[in-house]
Design an enzyme around this catalytic site. Structure first.
Site, PDB file in Angstrom:
ATOM      1  N   TRP A 100       0.823  -1.211   0.000  1.00 26.22           N
ATOM      2  CA  TRP A 100       0.000   0.000   0.000  1.00 26.22           C
ATOM      3  C   TRP A 100       0.849   1.250   0.000  1.00 26.22           C
ATOM      4  CZ3 TRP A 100      -4.173  -1.261  -2.086  1.00 26.22           C
ATOM      5  CH2 TRP A 100      -4.787  -2.482  -1.801  1.00 26.22           C
ATOM      6  N   ASP A 170      -1.643   6.819   6.169  1.00 27.38           N
ATOM      7  CA  ASP A 170      -2.688   5.898   5.711  1.00 27.38           C
ATOM      8  C   ASP A 170      -2.985   4.999   6.914  1.00 27.38           C
ATOM      9  OD1 ASP A 170      -4.219   3.872   4.684  1.00 27.38           O
ATOM     10  OD2 ASP A 170      -2.840   3.334   3.058  1.00 27.38           O
ATOM     11  N   LYS A 194     -12.798  -1.645   7.303  1.00 27.48           N
ATOM     12  CA  LYS A 194     -12.161  -2.605   8.217  1.00 27.48           C
ATOM     13  C   LYS A 194     -12.628  -2.381   9.657  1.00 27.48           C
ATOM     14  CE  LYS A 194      -8.415  -2.337   4.984  1.00 27.48           C
ATOM     15  NZ  LYS A 194      -8.538  -3.607   4.265  1.00 27.48           N
TER      16      LYS A 194
HETATM   17  N1  PMP Z   1      -4.151   1.169   2.401  1.00 32.82           N
HETATM   18  C1  PMP Z   1      -4.222   0.099   3.224  1.00 32.82           C
HETATM   19  C2  PMP Z   1      -3.332   0.038   4.421  1.00 32.82           C
HETATM   20  C3  PMP Z   1      -5.135  -0.928   2.935  1.00 32.82           C
HETATM   21  O1  PMP Z   1      -5.207  -1.998   3.740  1.00 32.82           O
HETATM   22  C4  PMP Z   1      -5.961  -0.820   1.784  1.00 32.82           C
HETATM   23  C5  PMP Z   1      -6.993  -1.861   1.433  1.00 32.82           C
HETATM   24  N2  PMP Z   1      -6.886  -3.071   1.956  1.00 32.82           N
HETATM   25  C6  PMP Z   1      -5.814   0.291   0.966  1.00 32.82           C
HETATM   26  C7  PMP Z   1      -4.918   1.285   1.309  1.00 32.82           C
HETATM   27  C8  PMP Z   1      -6.666   0.459  -0.256  1.00 32.82           C
HETATM   28  O2  PMP Z   1      -7.911   0.809   0.155  1.00 32.82           O
HETATM   29  P1  PMP Z   1      -9.183   0.931  -0.806  1.00 32.82           P
HETATM   30  O3  PMP Z   1      -9.517  -0.448  -1.243  1.00 32.82           O
HETATM   31  O4  PMP Z   1     -10.191   1.530   0.125  1.00 32.82           O
HETATM   32  O5  PMP Z   1      -8.827   1.833  -1.909  1.00 32.82           O
END
Ligand code: PMP
Length: 357
Positions: A100, A170, A194
């Site tokens: 991520w 994030d 989550k």
């Molecule tokens: N950042 C983190 C730490 C995540 O766990 C996730 C999704 N699992 C994301 C970003 C991406 O998120 P989204 O699917 O809401 O775009």
């Protein structure tokens, strides 16, 4: 059979919240309508969004000089929105702790110069690297971190950064699950799916002085100012997701807030890691100081056995234990809504599976 949901997201919701929602699904507070059927410009919905924002402020102790925004597009849209709004000089620092953060870097690279100040890629992201203050650019527009790495199962146990450079986090997979001081950050973002509610809602907490400086080419919908000026009602918001998030905030307040949630999360994670460390069959290769409280990654001696365990666990009601496709193995996600009994059931299933080998 009672089902225990270990999904990494969308993830389980608190059962009490789901029951409450079911009760008022067809008739919200005597209106004769579902909350999902009413205009986002109505007094009914205004009450819901106002309360949700207030409760989030209480839970995270968000100071007055921060704006709370409810937007759409997931955390992935924030990967672009942050540089589009915060890049002035065109230089940003990143801590690379996994997939991520890498996605956030790839997106920011389109708008300016990105520097990776530390990375744990050398050891397959099984730890969180130390950030030497001297390595940070004092003139960067911001420094970006990921507080919990959902895929690899690590978390930052210290918040790095320079006081003079806005810290952007994030927090998608551990918002409201561990205590943070909002004052330490310039901007926090998180997808809701989550620890907060269903997919479709994204939370942004931003220091007010960082709003209103977007790149002139920034689409209006991606400008934080657009949402700040309109109380997150510039266009139609994900109203049902906001309503559900509000219910979860109320539930959390009743359960003792973020401090109590963190304590429960620590206990849940400890019981699972202690079991894994004592086992000669299961292993966790994440370095102990950096182990995530939310996403516990582990494996058996053989990837084929991992696959069999996933099916066995599902037959016993323990769902979604398969590790992320990029790393394999197993992963149990223990967000706020998972209680200690769910973890207890998982331990029983793991013991039973091992005995059958
Ligand atoms: N950042 C983190 C730490 C995540 O766990 C996730 C999704 N699992 C994301 C970003 C991406 O998120 P989204 O699917 O809401 O775009």
């Amino acid at each position: 059979m009672k089902v225990h949901n270990f999904s990494p997201g969308p993830a389980m919701m608190p059962p009490e919240v789901m029951q409450e929602v079911q009760q008022e699904l067809l008739d919200f507070q005597g209106s004769g309508m579902s909350i999902m059927e009413v205009s986002h410009r109505s007094a009914i919905f205004q009450g819901v969004i106002d309360q949700a924002m207030l409760d989030l402020r209480t839970l995270m102790e968000i100071p007055e000089n921060y704006e709370v925004l409810f937007v759409q597009g997931g955390a992935s849209t924030q990967f672009a929105m942050v540089p589009l709004n915060l890049m002035q000089k065109g230089r940003v620092d990143f801590l690379d702790t996994g997939t991520w953060s890498d996605r956030a870097i790839q997106e920011a690279q389109k708008y300016g110069e990105t520097r990776i100040v530390a990375s744990s890629k050398d050891k397959a992201y099984t730890y969180v690297p130390e950030v030497e203050e001297g390595k940070l650019d004092p003139d960067a527009d911001y420094f970006h971190i990921t507080t919990n790495n959902t895929i690899f199962g690590t978390r930052l146990n210290q918040i790095p950064g320079l006081k003079t450079v806005p810290l952007v986090a994030d927090m998608s997979s551990n918002i409201l699950a561990e205590r943070y001081r909002v004052e330490d950050f310039g901007l926090i973002y998180a997808g809701a799916q989550k620890n907060i509610g269903p997919a479709g809602l994204t939370i942004v907490i931003i220091r007010k002085d960082l709003i209103g400086k977007a790149n002139p080419r920034c689409p209006k919908m991606l400008d934080y100012q657009t949402h700040a000026q309109k109380g997150s009602l510039y266009n139609t918001p994900p109203s049902f997701a906001i309503y559900l998030a509000g219910k979860v905030f109320q539930w959390m307040l009743k359960e003792g807030g973020v401090a109590a949630a963190e304590q429960r999360n620590q206990e849940k994670a400890d019981s699972l890691y202690e079991f894994l460390d004592a086992s000669s069959f299961y292993t966790s290769n994440i370095q102990p100081p950096h182990r995530s409280l939310m996403n516990v990654c582990f494996k058996t001696p053989d990837p084929e056995i991992d696959v069999r365990l996933v099916s066995f666990a599902e037959s016993k009601g323990c769902m979604f234990l398969k590790g992320h496709r990029s790393v394999g193995g197993l992963r149990a996600s223990l967000y706020n809504a998972m209680d200690i009994h769910g973890v207890g059931r998982l331990l029983e299933v793991l013991v039973e599976f091992e005995k059958q080998q």
